[in-house]
Design a protein around this motif. Sequence first.
Motif, PDB file in Angstrom:
ATOM      1  N   VAL A 151      34.020  45.549  50.115  1.00 33.33           N
ATOM      2  CA  VAL A 151      34.493  45.919  48.784  1.00 33.33           C
ATOM      3  C   VAL A 151      36.001  46.163  48.811  1.00 33.33           C
ATOM      4  O   VAL A 151      36.742  45.681  47.943  1.00 33.33           O
ATOM      5  CB  VAL A 151      33.752  47.164  48.263  1.00 33.33           C
ATOM      6  CG1 VAL A 151      34.360  47.639  46.948  1.00 33.33           C
ATOM      7  CG2 VAL A 151      32.270  46.860  48.074  1.00 33.33           C
ATOM      8  N   LEU A 152      36.469  46.887  49.832  1.00 29.69           N
ATOM      9  CA  LEU A 152      37.891  47.227  49.913  1.00 29.69           C
ATOM     10  C   LEU A 152      38.755  45.989  50.116  1.00 29.69           C
ATOM     11  O   LEU A 152      39.739  45.760  49.383  1.00 29.69           O
ATOM     12  CB  LEU A 152      38.120  48.209  51.065  1.00 29.69           C
ATOM     13  CG  LEU A 152      37.514  49.611  50.914  1.00 29.69           C
ATOM     14  CD1 LEU A 152      37.744  50.429  52.184  1.00 29.69           C
ATOM     15  CD2 LEU A 152      38.127  50.327  49.724  1.00 29.69           C
ATOM     16  N   ILE A 153      38.408  45.173  51.092  1.00 35.85           N
ATOM     17  CA  ILE A 153      39.255  44.017  51.426  1.00 35.85           C
ATOM     18  C   ILE A 153      39.177  42.950  50.342  1.00 35.85           C
ATOM     19  O   ILE A 153      40.198  42.377  49.937  1.00 35.85           O
ATOM     20  CB  ILE A 153      38.859  43.429  52.798  1.00 35.85           C
ATOM     21  CG1 ILE A 153      38.931  44.510  53.881  1.00 35.85           C
ATOM     22  CG2 ILE A 153      39.756  42.257  53.150  1.00 35.85           C
ATOM     23  CD1 ILE A 153      40.279  45.153  54.037  1.00 35.85           C
ATOM     24  N   SER A 154      37.986  42.679  49.834  1.00 36.55           N
ATOM     25  CA  SER A 154      37.850  41.659  48.783  1.00 36.55           C
ATOM     26  C   SER A 154      38.568  42.084  47.509  1.00 36.55           C
ATOM     27  O   SER A 154      39.193  41.260  46.835  1.00 36.55           O
ATOM     28  CB  SER A 154      36.374  41.381  48.490  1.00 36.55           C
ATOM     29  OG  SER A 154      35.773  40.713  49.570  1.00 36.55           O
ATOM     30  N   THR A 155      38.489  43.371  47.166  1.00 38.60           N
ATOM     31  CA  THR A 155      39.216  43.858  45.994  1.00 38.60           C
ATOM     32  C   THR A 155      40.713  43.656  46.172  1.00 38.60           C
ATOM     33  O   THR A 155      41.419  43.200  45.251  1.00 38.60           O
ATOM     34  CB  THR A 155      38.904  45.349  45.757  1.00 38.60           C
ATOM     35  OG1 THR A 155      37.506  45.497  45.510  1.00 38.60           O
ATOM     36  CG2 THR A 155      39.683  45.877  44.560  1.00 38.60           C
ATOM     37  N   ALA A 156      41.228  43.981  47.359  1.00 42.49           N
ATOM     38  CA  ALA A 156      42.656  43.795  47.636  1.00 42.49           C
ATOM     39  C   ALA A 156      43.058  42.325  47.528  1.00 42.49           C
ATOM     40  O   ALA A 156      44.106  41.985  46.956  1.00 42.49           O
ATOM     41  CB  ALA A 156      42.993  44.337  49.021  1.00 42.49           C
ATOM     42  N   ILE A 157      42.209  41.440  48.054  1.00 43.88           N
ATOM     43  CA  ILE A 157      42.519  40.002  48.012  1.00 43.88           C
ATOM     44  C   ILE A 157      42.486  39.488  46.574  1.00 43.88           C
ATOM     45  O   ILE A 157      43.359  38.715  46.149  1.00 43.88           O
ATOM     46  CB  ILE A 157      41.545  39.223  48.906  1.00 43.88           C
ATOM     47  CG1 ILE A 157      41.839  39.539  50.384  1.00 43.88           C
ATOM     48  CG2 ILE A 157      41.643  37.718  48.657  1.00 43.88           C
ATOM     49  CD1 ILE A 157      40.815  38.990  51.343  1.00 43.88           C
ATOM     50  N   TYR A 158      41.502  39.918  45.795  1.00 48.70           N
ATOM     51  CA  TYR A 158      41.403  39.461  44.405  1.00 48.70           C
ATOM     52  C   TYR A 158      42.580  39.969  43.572  1.00 48.70           C
ATOM     53  O   TYR A 158      43.067  39.268  42.689  1.00 48.70           O
ATOM     54  CB  TYR A 158      40.075  39.904  43.805  1.00 48.70           C
ATOM     55  CG  TYR A 158      38.955  38.911  44.035  1.00 48.70           C
ATOM     56  CD1 TYR A 158      38.237  38.378  42.983  1.00 48.70           C
ATOM     57  CD2 TYR A 158      38.618  38.494  45.319  1.00 48.70           C
ATOM     58  CE1 TYR A 158      37.208  37.463  43.191  1.00 48.70           C
ATOM     59  CE2 TYR A 158      37.597  37.590  45.542  1.00 48.70           C
ATOM     60  CZ  TYR A 158      36.899  37.071  44.477  1.00 48.70           C
ATOM     61  OH  TYR A 158      35.891  36.159  44.690  1.00 48.70           O
ATOM     62  N   LEU A 159      43.041  41.190  43.849  1.00 50.34           N
ATOM     63  CA  LEU A 159      44.219  41.688  43.144  1.00 50.34           C
ATOM     64  C   LEU A 159      45.461  40.899  43.535  1.00 50.34           C
ATOM     65  O   LEU A 159      46.306  40.583  42.701  1.00 50.34           O
ATOM     66  CB  LEU A 159      44.422  43.175  43.455  1.00 50.34           C
ATOM     67  CG  LEU A 159      43.411  44.140  42.824  1.00 50.34           C
ATOM     68  CD1 LEU A 159      43.628  45.550  43.350  1.00 50.34           C
ATOM     69  CD2 LEU A 159      43.533  44.125  41.296  1.00 50.34           C
ATOM     70  N   ALA A 160      45.546  40.572  44.823  1.00 46.34           N
ATOM     71  CA  ALA A 160      46.702  39.799  45.295  1.00 46.34           C
ATOM     72  C   ALA A 160      46.668  38.357  44.811  1.00 46.34           C
ATOM     73  O   ALA A 160      47.702  37.688  44.787  1.00 46.34           O
ATOM     74  CB  ALA A 160      46.743  39.830  46.825  1.00 46.34           C
ATOM     75  N   SER A 161      45.489  37.889  44.406  1.00 46.55           N
ATOM     76  CA  SER A 161      45.353  36.482  44.024  1.00 46.55           C
ATOM     77  C   SER A 161      46.190  36.113  42.800  1.00 46.55           C
ATOM     78  O   SER A 161      46.460  34.933  42.562  1.00 46.55           O
ATOM     79  CB  SER A 161      43.874  36.153  43.757  1.00 46.55           C
ATOM     80  OG  SER A 161      43.415  36.831  42.601  1.00 46.55           O
ATOM     81  N   TYR A 162      46.605  37.121  42.020  1.00 47.29           N
ATOM     82  CA  TYR A 162      47.477  36.828  40.877  1.00 47.29           C
ATOM     83  C   TYR A 162      48.800  36.215  41.332  1.00 47.29           C
ATOM     84  O   TYR A 162      49.478  35.534  40.563  1.00 47.29           O
ATOM     85  CB  TYR A 162      47.742  38.107  40.077  1.00 47.29           C
ATOM     86  CG  TYR A 162      46.557  38.550  39.262  1.00 47.29           C
ATOM     87  CD1 TYR A 162      46.207  37.895  38.087  1.00 47.29           C
ATOM     88  CD2 TYR A 162      45.762  39.608  39.686  1.00 47.29           C
ATOM     89  CE1 TYR A 162      45.100  38.300  37.339  1.00 47.29           C
ATOM     90  CE2 TYR A 162      44.658  40.015  38.952  1.00 47.29           C
ATOM     91  CZ  TYR A 162      44.330  39.357  37.773  1.00 47.29           C
ATOM     92  OH  TYR A 162      43.241  39.747  37.047  1.00 47.29           O
ATOM     93  N   LYS A 163      49.175  36.460  42.596  1.00 46.98           N
ATOM     94  CA  LYS A 163      50.409  35.903  43.142  1.00 46.98           C
ATOM     95  C   LYS A 163      50.182  34.558  43.835  1.00 46.98           C
ATOM     96  O   LYS A 163      51.122  33.915  44.260  1.00 46.98           O
ATOM     97  CB  LYS A 163      51.013  36.878  44.160  1.00 46.98           C
ATOM     98  CG  LYS A 163      51.399  38.235  43.584  1.00 46.98           C
ATOM     99  CD  LYS A 163      52.637  38.131  42.712  1.00 46.98           C
ATOM    100  CE  LYS A 163      53.098  39.511  42.261  1.00 46.98           C
ATOM    101  NZ  LYS A 163      54.326  39.436  41.441  1.00 46.98           N
ATOM    102  N   TYR A 164      48.889  34.182  43.981  1.00 40.87           N
ATOM    103  CA  TYR A 164      48.579  32.974  44.751  1.00 40.87           C
ATOM    104  C   TYR A 164      47.932  31.917  43.859  1.00 40.87           C
ATOM    105  O   TYR A 164      46.926  31.304  44.201  1.00 40.87           O
ATOM    106  CB  TYR A 164      47.620  33.292  45.905  1.00 40.87           C
ATOM    107  CG  TYR A 164      48.036  34.443  46.770  1.00 40.87           C
ATOM    108  CD1 TYR A 164      49.387  34.719  47.018  1.00 40.87           C
ATOM    109  CD2 TYR A 164      47.079  35.275  47.352  1.00 40.87           C
ATOM    110  CE1 TYR A 164      49.771  35.780  47.816  1.00 40.87           C
ATOM    111  CE2 TYR A 164      47.447  36.346  48.159  1.00 40.87           C
ATOM    112  CZ  TYR A 164      48.795  36.591  48.369  1.00 40.87           C
ATOM    113  OH  TYR A 164      49.171  37.644  49.153  1.00 40.87           O
ATOM    114  N   SER A 165      48.503  31.679  42.718  1.00 43.70           N
ATOM    115  CA  SER A 165      47.872  30.780  41.753  1.00 43.70           C
ATOM    116  C   SER A 165      47.756  29.352  42.258  1.00 43.70           C
ATOM    117  O   SER A 165      46.887  28.604  41.827  1.00 43.70           O
ATOM    118  CB  SER A 165      48.670  30.800  40.433  1.00 43.70           C
ATOM    119  OG  SER A 165      50.024  30.425  40.682  1.00 43.70           O
ATOM    120  N   ASN A 166      48.620  28.956  43.208  1.00 43.73           N
ATOM    121  CA  ASN A 166      48.549  27.595  43.729  1.00 43.73           C
ATOM    122  C   ASN A 166      47.343  27.383  44.637  1.00 43.73           C
ATOM    123  O   ASN A 166      47.015  26.249  44.999  1.00 43.73           O
ATOM    124  CB  ASN A 166      49.828  27.249  44.503  1.00 43.73           C
ATOM    125  CG  ASN A 166      49.996  28.151  45.720  1.00 43.73           C
ATOM    126  OD1 ASN A 166      49.830  29.355  45.618  1.00 43.73           O
ATOM    127  ND2 ASN A 166      50.347  27.580  46.860  1.00 43.73           N
TER     128      ASN A 166
END
Length: 731
Positions: free
Chosen positions: A161-176
């Motif tokens: 839950v912790l790591i996936s949440t962090a990755i999904y939040l960071a995904s806004y910067k990884y649109s490519n």
Amino acid sequence: MKVNLQSNQRLAQKEITLEEQKHLKTVNNLILKKLRSFWGYFRTIANSYSEIFFFENFWLGLLLLAATFIYPNIGLSGLLCVLAAYEFARFLGLKKIFRGSGFYTYNPLLVGLSIGYLFKLSFFSFFLIVAAGILTFIVTFGLANIFYSFFRLPVLNIPFVLISTAIYLASYKYSNLLFSEFKPWWPFLTDIADHLPIWLLGLTQSLGALLFCPHFIGGLIFLTVIFFASRILFILAVGGYFLGLLILSFLEGSIYQAASNLGAFNFSLIAMAIGGVFLIPSPRSYVLAALSVAISPFLLDAATFFWAQYGIPSFTLPFNVVVLSLLYTLGLAGFPLLASYYRGSPERTLDHYLSYLARFPGTLRTLSLPVAGEWTVWQSFDGPWTHKGIWRYAVDFVITDDQGRTYRGEGAHLDDYYCFGKPVLSPVRGRVVSLANDIEDNPPGAVNETQNWGNYVLIYDERGFYVLLAHLRKGSVKVKEGQWIEQGQIIGQCGSSGYSPQPHLHVQVQLTPELGAPTQPFSFVHYAVLKDTDLIYKANDIPEEGEQVQGLYPDKAMENMMSLVLDQEIIFEFLVNDVPQKQVNFKVQMDTDGTYYLAENHNSLYFNKFEGTFYFLRQDGNAVWFRMLFLAFPRMPLVYQKGLIWEDFLPLETFYSRLKRALYTFLASFNHRLAEIKGIYKFSAPNRIEGKIAQGGEEIKTQVILDPLKGFVQEVTLISNDKKFSLRRVL
């Protein structure tokens, strides 16, 4: 000269041949070691998948792995993440913590699947997957130890839950890197899904969403895998889902809306975890599972609403909150059905728990009998006269004759009572804390109400408790305050002082040194009960009122015979109907908790010696030879007396075939008595044990021949359904 030359040539050829054989054996051992290493590696990877559904099974884990490739991008991402976590653990030298288990890698697997659901696989996302796998392992390893050390709780899916949440939040910067569409390998399957009833589609898609494969085929595969792994888990998964769905549809006002909530897999996970994994399967665990599911729908909606603000799913957050909160509460409340040891499936855990309760009825506060010869229990726990309330855990001993009387003649004098003046022995080794030795013995029928305990000796056992022996004869106490005494040492004589209407010996255990302190449960070890003409051995138990008992003393020779040494190798030949089948090599090894076991490939048979008894504790794996040993003498008194009889209760997995075992274990989760299988054993000769196990029309006869020269066992024989199975010692 020519003869000598030929002889030397033959010797040289023989030496070369022996050297080649030695080299070939070394090479074979290296190859075998590598194969075992690879097998352990693949077991860990496969079990990472099965651990998500609370069981360990290599082949079913492989099926789950294959199911994730319905969406190849997701399946490959999950596999890469697990491999990254495992290789990082190996790099740190933590390979031994796995031992084929996926406990530390199923969180990295879930994180990898979540990344594969969000990002298309490329060089850059590959880096992200590897980094996330390493980070998730670090968080899992750390949190697992913190949770267990401070709260005695499992870590569950919190790292995911912790790591996936962090990755999904960071995904806004990884649109490519974002993945725009998902298509399974078989497009026609989508058309089939449109014709399924909403309840079945919702169930399968929800379970599929747990591994980020929200397709009904994935869900059907997962349901099938769960069914073959555990019928209890299957019923809980399906029942938990529909209970949660029903409540959610009432709250939301639409069953279609509730069934379309992919996060509803939390209901299944909660039901499985509470009903069959962390609690012993039973009607009480099923009720708690239903209550846990019933309180979770609003948590699911709340978490979904909050996380949706950031465009991410709630993952398994409701499951973690409900299960961890309930387990912590049950732990504080001392709930008796908390599973202390999970054996890979609810069925095996239940079987182990029930057989353990039946096999080890005693306590860790163990005493030897404080008397020699044959004595009768006058009062036991919760006795009819004085053993009540805070003094309920106590035992009184007297001596009786053939008519059950405690005295000869009219019993008018103390000397008429058989037990008066008989030696009293220390039941433990420890230090004398206090004593009394000058209180008068009461005449028969009279009691001393002001000095209730009469003459007594109170001994402190360094295991953390006190033992009180009361109503001793005036002037008979032979020890002093502060004196260290050994188990079996004479401390005085049986008398009739204090609140004692007739001569008897009172024994109790307490946690504080005050006279009259509340009593605590305890048990006697290594004694026999005389019943008619039989002598029945008790390893660790409390005798009942009216039972005649006598103490037994461990035989040093038998103790040495059953002392297996670490790294000792024992070779047996396995035979069926006296026809040799193969040789099996057992090796004595020690587990991380200090328990010894016999090892043969990936099979283990755990054993222990405790207070004059040798035990087989449990079997891991399906080796028939370990099953034979367990059935033939699950326990053995380390003392020989002709005709000595004892009984033991066996786990279902040692007696029934897989199909029958599955049925009986499932039924036993509703009625624990259905899991009772009793074996009766006796010494027919000093080195020979015969036994019989009968249940439900099936019968197994056993025979064990002990080996006083080499130690342990010389031969084991089982006869079942007119078929004879034997193990004969080779080395």
